[in-house]
Each structure stands twice: as structure tokens, then as C-alpha cells.
Write a protein that holds these residues in place. Structure first.
Motif, PDB file in Angstrom:
ATOM      1  N   GLY A  75       0.816  -1.206   0.000  1.00 57.95           N
ATOM      2  CA  GLY A  75       0.000   0.000   0.000  1.00 57.95           C
ATOM      3  C   GLY A  75       0.846   1.249   0.000  1.00 57.95           C
ATOM      4  O   GLY A  75       2.057   1.206  -0.229  1.00 57.95           O
ATOM      5  N   CYS A  76       0.178   2.359   0.285  1.00 60.90           N
ATOM      6  CA  CYS A  76       0.823   3.657   0.271  1.00 60.90           C
ATOM      7  C   CYS A  76       0.144   4.542   1.308  1.00 60.90           C
ATOM      8  O   CYS A  76      -1.069   4.411   1.537  1.00 60.90           O
ATOM      9  N   ILE A  77       0.911   5.408   1.937  1.00 66.22           N
ATOM     10  CA  ILE A  77       0.364   6.381   2.877  1.00 66.22           C
ATOM     11  C   ILE A  77       1.046   7.711   2.603  1.00 66.22           C
ATOM     12  O   ILE A  77       2.249   7.743   2.322  1.00 66.22           O
ATOM     13  N   SER A  78       0.266   8.778   2.655  1.00 66.07           N
ATOM     14  CA  SER A  78       0.841  10.090   2.382  1.00 66.07           C
ATOM     15  C   SER A  78       0.252  11.134   3.313  1.00 66.07           C
ATOM     16  O   SER A  78      -0.849  10.976   3.842  1.00 66.07           O
ATOM     17  N   LEU A  79       1.022  12.164   3.481  1.00 66.83           N
ATOM     18  CA  LEU A  79       0.578  13.342   4.206  1.00 66.83           C
ATOM     19  C   LEU A  79       1.029  14.508   3.345  1.00 66.83           C
ATOM     20  O   LEU A  79       2.157  14.980   3.444  1.00 66.83           O
ATOM     21  N   ILE A  80       0.152  14.882   2.433  1.00 64.95           N
ATOM     22  CA  ILE A  80       0.465  15.977   1.520  1.00 64.95           C
ATOM     23  C   ILE A  80      -0.505  17.114   1.863  1.00 64.95           C
ATOM     24  O   ILE A  80      -0.208  17.920   2.723  1.00 64.95           O
ATOM     25  N   ASP A  81      -1.666  17.150   1.264  1.00 62.10           N
ATOM     26  CA  ASP A  81      -2.681  18.125   1.686  1.00 62.10           C
ATOM     27  C   ASP A  81      -3.453  17.585   2.885  1.00 62.10           C
ATOM     28  O   ASP A  81      -3.957  18.343   3.701  1.00 62.10           O
TER      29      ASP A  81
END
Length: 175
Positions: A75-81
């Protein structure tokens, strides 16, 4: 190279060789249907382009591949907006998102001056809404967002997690 380690996972920067597994995971409609901005069908070329432009992770803005040792990308996890994530369907229901998000939020709040993190989920995505509740996010409103995979507007529940709430939480086992 920044990596975050949990009891079961490695969160690591994206690599170009992740593209086939990334495309396979997001290309599953049962995953993509919950990812409002992601086009569907999702192709290998789209994955290559997306991963190529991923900046190196920083506590303020990051995109990590969720890697399960001896299995690879799950999977993938992000903290962008806002905090966003996906897990390949064979790995649903095992607590991986909560575990990955806990590591990312720990790193984020320990190494940035951020006062809060936003996130959102489809109003009927019970699994994601449960993850957000477990993490301490509080619903702050609703928005209509256009879903690329569904090709119509979807009601989203918008949530916020404050630094104060995160730091005051009782640490718990994430598995």
C-alpha cells in the motif's frame, strides 16, 4: 533515505521499481473506488509517472510505500494536503493502515510545527472512518468531492486531528 519502521512494516520512499505493484494495487476497482482523485482504470504508466514525481519524504509532506517485509509493497500512505492511504485488498482488515498512520503521525508531530492534520473519507467507507476514529480524528464537516473512479460526486466526511489530541493519546498496540 528516511524510513519509518513499525512492529510489522517498513514505510519507505517510493522507487521506480514499485510501479508494477503500485498499479496492481490501485488498479483493483475495490481499492480505487475509495480514492477520489485517482483515475480508473489505473495503468502502469500512471504509476510510473506518479512515483517518479514523488518528492523525498519530510515530516511536513510525505509519501511512503507501505512495505511488508518478505512480501513487498502492500500500500501507500501520504501526508500531503491531508492524510491519505490505500492498502491492497488481500491485506485489508489486518490493522496495517492504523499501524502505518501511527508511525507517520508520530514522525510528523515530533518533527514539524504542524498544529493539526486533516483527512477525509467517503461517507460510506466504514473501514477508513474507523481508522480515523482510532487515530483520534474528529469529524468537522462534510464535502462533496468528485470521484474519478466512480465518475460522480461523493459525500466525504472531513476530519481533523490536533497535535494536542495526538500527543495526549494513550499509546496503544497497533496490530
Amino acid at each position: 533515505m528516511t524510513e519509518l519502521h513499525t512492529a510489522r512494516l517498513v514505510l519507505r520512499p517510493a522507487r521506480s521499481d514499485d510501479a508494477p505493484c503500485y498499479a496492481l494495487g490501485v488498479g483493483d476497482f475495490e481499492v480505487a473506488r475509495w480514492l477520489t482523485p485517482v483515475p480508473w482504470p489505473y495503468t502502469l504508466i500512471m504509476a510510473q509517472d506518479w512515483l517518479r514525481q514523488a518528492p523525498p519524504p519530510t515530516p511536513e509532506k510525505s509519501l511512503f510505500i507501505i512495505d511488508l517485509p518478505n512480501r513487498g509493497l502492500i500500500g501507500c500512505i501520504s501526508l500531503i494536503d491531508e492524510l491519505g492511504y490505500w492498502i491492497a485488498r488481500p491485506h485489508w482488515g489486518r490493522g496495517y493502515v492504523t499501524e502505518a498512520a501511527t508511525a507517520l503521525l508520530d514522525w510528523h508531530f515530533a518533527n514539524s510545527s504542524s498544529r493539526a492534520v486533516a483527512s477525509s473519507a467517503h461517507h460510506d467507507n466504514a473501514a477508513s472512518l474507523q481508522v480515523l476514529r482510532k487515530l483520534g480524528f474528529e469529524a468537522t464537516g462534510r464535502q462533496k468531492r468528485f470521484s474519478q473512479p466512480l465518475q460522480h460526486n461523493v459525500d466525504h466526511i472531513v476530519s481533523t486531528l490536533s497535535r494536542q489530541t495526538w500527543l495526549a493519546r494513550e499509546p496503544r498496540k497497533c496490530a
